[in-house]
Design an enzyme around this catalytic site. Structure first.
Site, PDB file in Angstrom:
ATOM      1  CD  GLN A  13      -2.973   1.846   0.201  1.00  0.00           C
ATOM      2  OE1 GLN A  13      -3.636   1.056  -0.355  1.00  0.00           O
ATOM      3  NE2 GLN A  13      -2.541   2.959  -0.230  1.00  0.00           N
ATOM      4  CD  GLN A  44      -3.873   8.022  -1.652  1.00  0.00           C
ATOM      5  OE1 GLN A  44      -4.528   7.302  -2.532  1.00  0.00           O
ATOM      6  NE2 GLN A  44      -3.950   9.600  -1.912  1.00  0.00           N
ATOM      7  N   PRO A  88      -5.450  -2.274   4.268  1.00  0.00           N
ATOM      8  CG  PRO A  88      -4.570  -0.974   4.052  1.00  0.00           C
ATOM      9  CD  PRO A  88      -4.396  -2.832   3.905  1.00  0.00           C
ATOM     10  CE1 TYR A  89      -6.053   3.972   3.784  1.00  0.00           C
ATOM     11  CE2 TYR A  89      -4.938   2.754   2.506  1.00  0.00           C
ATOM     12  CZ  TYR A  89      -4.967   3.634   3.730  1.00  0.00           C
ATOM     13  OH  TYR A  89      -4.180   5.273   4.483  1.00  0.00           O
ATOM     14  N   GLY A  90     -10.437   0.158   1.767  1.00  0.00           N
ATOM     15  CA  GLY A  90     -11.721  -0.346   1.400  1.00  0.00           C
ATOM     16  C   GLY A  90     -11.161  -1.144  -0.635  1.00  0.00           C
ATOM     17  N   GLY A  91     -10.540   0.143  -1.119  1.00  0.00           N
ATOM     18  CA  GLY A  91      -9.958   0.622  -2.111  1.00  0.00           C
ATOM     19  C   GLY A  91      -9.016   1.107  -2.353  1.00  0.00           C
ATOM     20  CG  MET A  92      -4.264   1.941  -2.775  1.00  0.00           C
ATOM     21  SD  MET A  92      -4.714   3.731  -3.263  1.00  0.00           S
ATOM     22  CE  MET A  92      -3.569   4.434  -4.305  1.00  0.00           C
ATOM     23  CD  GLU A  93      -5.871   5.955  -5.701  1.00  0.00           C
ATOM     24  OE1 GLU A  93      -6.896   5.224  -4.841  1.00  0.00           O
ATOM     25  OE2 GLU A  93      -5.633   7.524  -5.549  1.00  0.00           O
ATOM     26  CD  GLU A 147     -10.429   2.423  -4.919  1.00  0.00           C
ATOM     27  OE1 GLU A 147     -10.036   3.503  -5.158  1.00  0.00           O
ATOM     28  OE2 GLU A 147     -11.377   3.078  -4.004  1.00  0.00           O
ATOM     29  CE1 TYR A 191     -10.885   9.961   1.454  1.00  0.00           C
ATOM     30  CE2 TYR A 191     -12.238   8.835   0.106  1.00  0.00           C
ATOM     31  CZ  TYR A 191     -10.916   9.254   0.648  1.00  0.00           C
ATOM     32  OH  TYR A 191      -9.891   7.937   0.428  1.00  0.00           O
ATOM     33  NE  ARG A 211     -13.610  -0.501   4.137  1.00  0.00           N
ATOM     34  CZ  ARG A 211     -14.432  -0.964   3.293  1.00  0.00           C
ATOM     35  NH1 ARG A 211     -14.704  -1.618   3.152  1.00  0.00           N
ATOM     36  NH2 ARG A 211     -13.861   0.958   2.083  1.00  0.00           N
TER      37      ARG A 211
HETATM   38  N1  BES Z   1      -6.755   6.704  -2.206  1.00  0.00           N
HETATM   39  C1  BES Z   1      -8.001   5.805  -1.499  1.00  0.00           C
HETATM   40  C2  BES Z   1      -7.317   5.094  -0.542  1.00  0.00           C
HETATM   41  C3  BES Z   1      -6.546   6.166   0.240  1.00  0.00           C
HETATM   42  C4  BES Z   1      -6.731   7.204   0.015  1.00  0.00           C
HETATM   43  C5  BES Z   1      -5.680   5.463   0.817  1.00  0.00           C
HETATM   44  C6  BES Z   1      -5.549   8.076   1.702  1.00  0.00           C
HETATM   45  C7  BES Z   1      -4.004   6.142   1.463  1.00  0.00           C
HETATM   46  C8  BES Z   1      -4.403   7.594   1.867  1.00  0.00           C
HETATM   47  C9  BES Z   1      -8.949   5.238  -1.943  1.00  0.00           C
HETATM   48  O1  BES Z   1      -9.213   5.509  -3.383  1.00  0.00           O
HETATM   49  C10 BES Z   1     -10.387   4.987  -0.921  1.00  0.00           C
HETATM   50  O2  BES Z   1     -10.515   6.100  -1.250  1.00  0.00           O
HETATM   51  N2  BES Z   1     -10.718   4.389  -0.051  1.00  0.00           N
HETATM   52  C11 BES Z   1     -12.121   4.148  -0.319  1.00  0.00           C
HETATM   53  C12 BES Z   1     -13.695   3.895  -1.017  1.00  0.00           C
HETATM   54  C13 BES Z   1     -14.551   4.581  -0.841  1.00  0.00           C
HETATM   55  C14 BES Z   1     -14.194   6.225  -0.647  1.00  0.00           C
HETATM   56  C15 BES Z   1     -15.734   4.084  -1.564  1.00  0.00           C
HETATM   57  C16 BES Z   1     -11.669   3.578   0.989  1.00  0.00           C
HETATM   58  O3  BES Z   1     -10.364   2.909   1.278  1.00  0.00           O
HETATM   59  O4  BES Z   1     -12.854   3.527   2.175  1.00  0.00           O
HETATM   60 ZN    ZN Z   2     -10.271   7.591  -2.746  1.00  0.00          ZN
END
Ligand code: BES
Ligand code: ZN
Length: 639
Positions: free
Chosen positions: A173, A175, A304-309, A334, A418, A590
């Site tokens: 991960q 970011q 650790p996250y929902g998703g990572m792009e 994502e 967000y 997560r």
């Molecule tokens: N880029 C983020 C995850 C992230 C943010 C990693 C800041 C490190 C630092 C990813 O796109 C994201 O926003 N994930 C969210 C998804 C949700 C808003 C749909 C998440 O992980 O919950």
């Molecule tokens: Zn995001």
């Protein structure tokens, strides 16, 4: 806005080989950097206006037994002729030696480490170099190094932490500033780099990366295989990512597919079946998808996250799988980053609303296309609640509630970056009309494709290309939205009647404890989440027992709903929820779920604190460094 291109050098085409001697002088594409003060990234040691990495070639071996990644990183560095060294970022990397293209030793120093920023790695540049545009020179250096088991970007999972229970797993991960713990480069979002990689791993594990796979793996003997990847578009280095495990692939559409552990693949594939259509919808909205393939990997629940792009390979938590595609806004999100974030990238982390806020808006537009207006409006209403919560928590005058966050200001979190970010764009959309807004956003992506951006740039672009007069900019409160705390008065609030039925039910429950299981069964996930968020405070154990019994909350297969249930139950010190929460916290990493549950427990006096400390002592080792440091700040030892 003055933007300097260090050199948009048209050089020889890159070759696929990774040996430095055969590698051409520089990559085909050198992305411009920003040099204005608002684009200075305080979280890097790099001085890109002097010397900057333009291309990275990794040749690394994954060592699952020692939990180490090691090998070489060949860097192409573009430097001013008067500059004798390049500064890279390193967090804990063990550097064995650094050489030039001829194998000659290059002196280097590793400075003092400063927390998660790590340390500056300063390397002497080879004397010669190849001439480039504007009198600059390309230099090549090879770093031989190891990333130790403590590398914060990497999580090494035991077989027990996977669905299959047979093989270990690795994911990264990056970011925001974690990639410097496994890649020696300039780790700053405004310093874009092309890259390629050769990764070796033990069979039968497969390796995926955030680059285009270069064919079938090569058998090396001794049970090891080599995988190759390339990213020929210049990307921000936080977007370099790797995962390795016992995983299989299944196609969705012509350019989309999903990887997952074999035991998860059916469920994963069903859940993301709308992805190809989402890509098509996104392209209709804001222009071509410019990355070739769009694949995803559903990781083990420790992610650790929902998703990572990660480009061409979105990383996903399995906790979004509900069996009914009700939480696939995550995929839309994502995917949208393929424009907002990956094409046009925040130059500094204090402008991350440019990535996350624009993406949250874009996500909502994709959801509307795929799932219809009602679901999109309901999700937008849930997002508005997040803004209200963030403002209630820190106060509407707190500096951290501005979209643009100067260095040193503590952000009020995702409710701002967000949700306020998305609300800003939604307000603009309703102010100028969808047609004009969409044309503007599309030209923003096109004009800044593969480049960094700042708040100042989008502000000026809105004034130049979105509004028709300075008066209209004033009326839309564009400056206030970006630079001032709180929620501007002109905020567009989506029509709350989309939640009329559920809000009535929540009122009725608060007044008389009436519950309608049949209505609940017919609700969308957004409606259920709304209801659970609106449960009254101070519920008795008998109330909670009946809620769970009537609505089946603790057995929910929807993790957003399960999380809200557990959080409510723990807030009310409901004992039967403790083992449920313990099971959840023992399997899911997560941060979005884990941190609030621990925070809730810690807010319940001695009762919750004892439970939190007991659970965390057991579950902490199963979490990624990101989750660990988030929870470490909450669950403190007694005394
Ligand atoms: N880029 C983020 C995850 C992230 C943010 C990693 C800041 C490190 C630092 C990813 O796109 C994201 O926003 N994930 C969210 C998804 C949700 C808003 C749909 C998440 O992980 O919950
Ligand atoms: Zn995001």
């Amino acid at each position: 806005m003055r933007r300097i291109t260090l050199a948009v050098a048209a050089l020889m085409a890159t070759s696929a080989c990774t040996t430095m001697a055969e590698h051409p002088a520089g990559p085909a594409i050198v992305a411009p950097i920003l040099t204005t003060p608002d684009a200075r990234d305080s979280s890097t040691y790099a001085r890109p206006e002097e010397a900057r990495v333009t291309h990275l070639a990794l040749d690394l071996a994954l060592d699952f037994a020692a939990r180490r990644v090691g090998g070489t990183a060949d860097l192409t560095v573009l430097a001013r002729p008067d500059i004798r060294s390049v500064v890279l970022d390193s967090d804990g990397l063990q550097i064995a030696r650094i050489t030039d293209a001829g194998g000659n030793e290059l002196p280097f120093t590793l400075g003092a480490a400063a927390g998660e920023k790590g340390a500056p790695l300063t390397v002497a540049l080879p004397a010669e170099g190849t001439p480039a545009a504007d009198g600059q020179r390309f230099h090549r250096l090879r770093i031989q190094y190891t990333a130790p088991a403590s590398a914060s970007a990497l999580q090494w999972l035991t077989p027990e932490q996977t669905a299959g229970k047979q093989h270990p797993f690795l994911f990264s991960q990056g970011q925001a500033i974690l990639n410097r713990s496994w890649i020696p480069t300039q780790d700053s979002p405004g310093i874009r780099q092309t890259w390629e990689a050769r990764i070796t791993a033990p069979a039968p594990l497969d390796v995926v990366m955030s680059g285009i796979s270069q064919g079938a793996p090569e058998n090396l003997g001794h049970g090891r295989r080599a995988f190759r990847f390339r990213m020929d578009q210049p990307v921000a280095p936080y977007l370099i990512a790797i995962a390795a495990g016992d995983i299989d692939f299944r196609a969705i559409g012509r350019r989309t597919g999903v990887w997952a552990e074999p035991a998860m693949l059916d469920r994963a594939h069903y859940e993301v079946a709308d992805t190809e259509r989402m890509v098509e919808a996104a392209e209709r909205l804001y222009g071509p998808y410019r990355w070739g393939r769009y694949d995803m990997i559903v990781l083990p629940p420790a992610f650790p996250y929902g998703g990572m792009e990660n480009p061409v390979m979105t990383f996903l938590t399995p906790t979004f799988i509900a069996g009914d595609r009700s939480l696939t806004g995550l995929v839309a999100h994502e995917l949208a980053h393929s424009w907002s974030g990956n094409l046009v990238t925040n130059a500094v982390w204090g402008d991350s609303w440019l990535n996350e806020g624009v993406t949250s808006y874009f996500e909502s537009r994709i959801s509307e296309e795929i799932y219809g207006e009602k679901r999109a409006v309901q999700e937008a209403l849930l997002s508005m609640t997040e803004i209200d919560n963030a403002l209630a928590e820190v106060g509407a005058n707190a500096p951290g509630t501005a979209l643009h966050q100067p260095d040193g200001v503590e952000s009020a979190g995702s409710g701002i970056i967000y949700d306020k970010g998305a609300a800003f764009l939604r307000t603009l959309e309703h102010g100028v009309g969808r047609q004009r807004f969409d044309a503007w956003l599309r030209q923003w992506f096109d004009k800044h494709a593969f480049q960094p951006a700042t708040s100042r740039m989008i502000y000026e672009d809105m004034r130049a290309n979105l509004v028709r007069s300075p008066a209209e900019a004033e009326q839309l409160m564009i400056r206030q939205w970006i630079y001032e705390p709180g929620l501007p008065a002109n905020v567009y609030r989506p029509d709350a009647s989309a939640f009329a039925a559920v809000d009535n039910a929540a009122h009725a429950y608060a007044a008389t404890r009436s519950l309608d299981a049949a209505a609940w069964a017919g609700w969308s996930s957004a409606e259920r989440q709304r209801f659970l968020q609106r449960l009254p405070a101070g519920l008795a154990a008998a109330d909670l027992a009946r809620l769970d019994e009537t609505l089946g909350l603790s057995r929910s297969g929807n993790n957003e709903e399960l999380f809200l249930w557990l959080n409510t139950a723990l807030k009310n010190r409901y004992e039967p929820a403790v083992p449920q929460a313990e099971r959840f916290l023992g399997s899911v990493g997560r941060t979005k779920f884990v941190r609030p549950l621990f925070a809730t427990l810690m807010g319940q006096g001695a009762w919750g604190q004892v439970i939190a400390r007991r659970i965390y002592a057991r579950t902490r080792p199963s979490y990624h460094a990101v989750t660990q440091s988030a929870v470490d700040r909450i669950v403190r030892p007694a005394g």
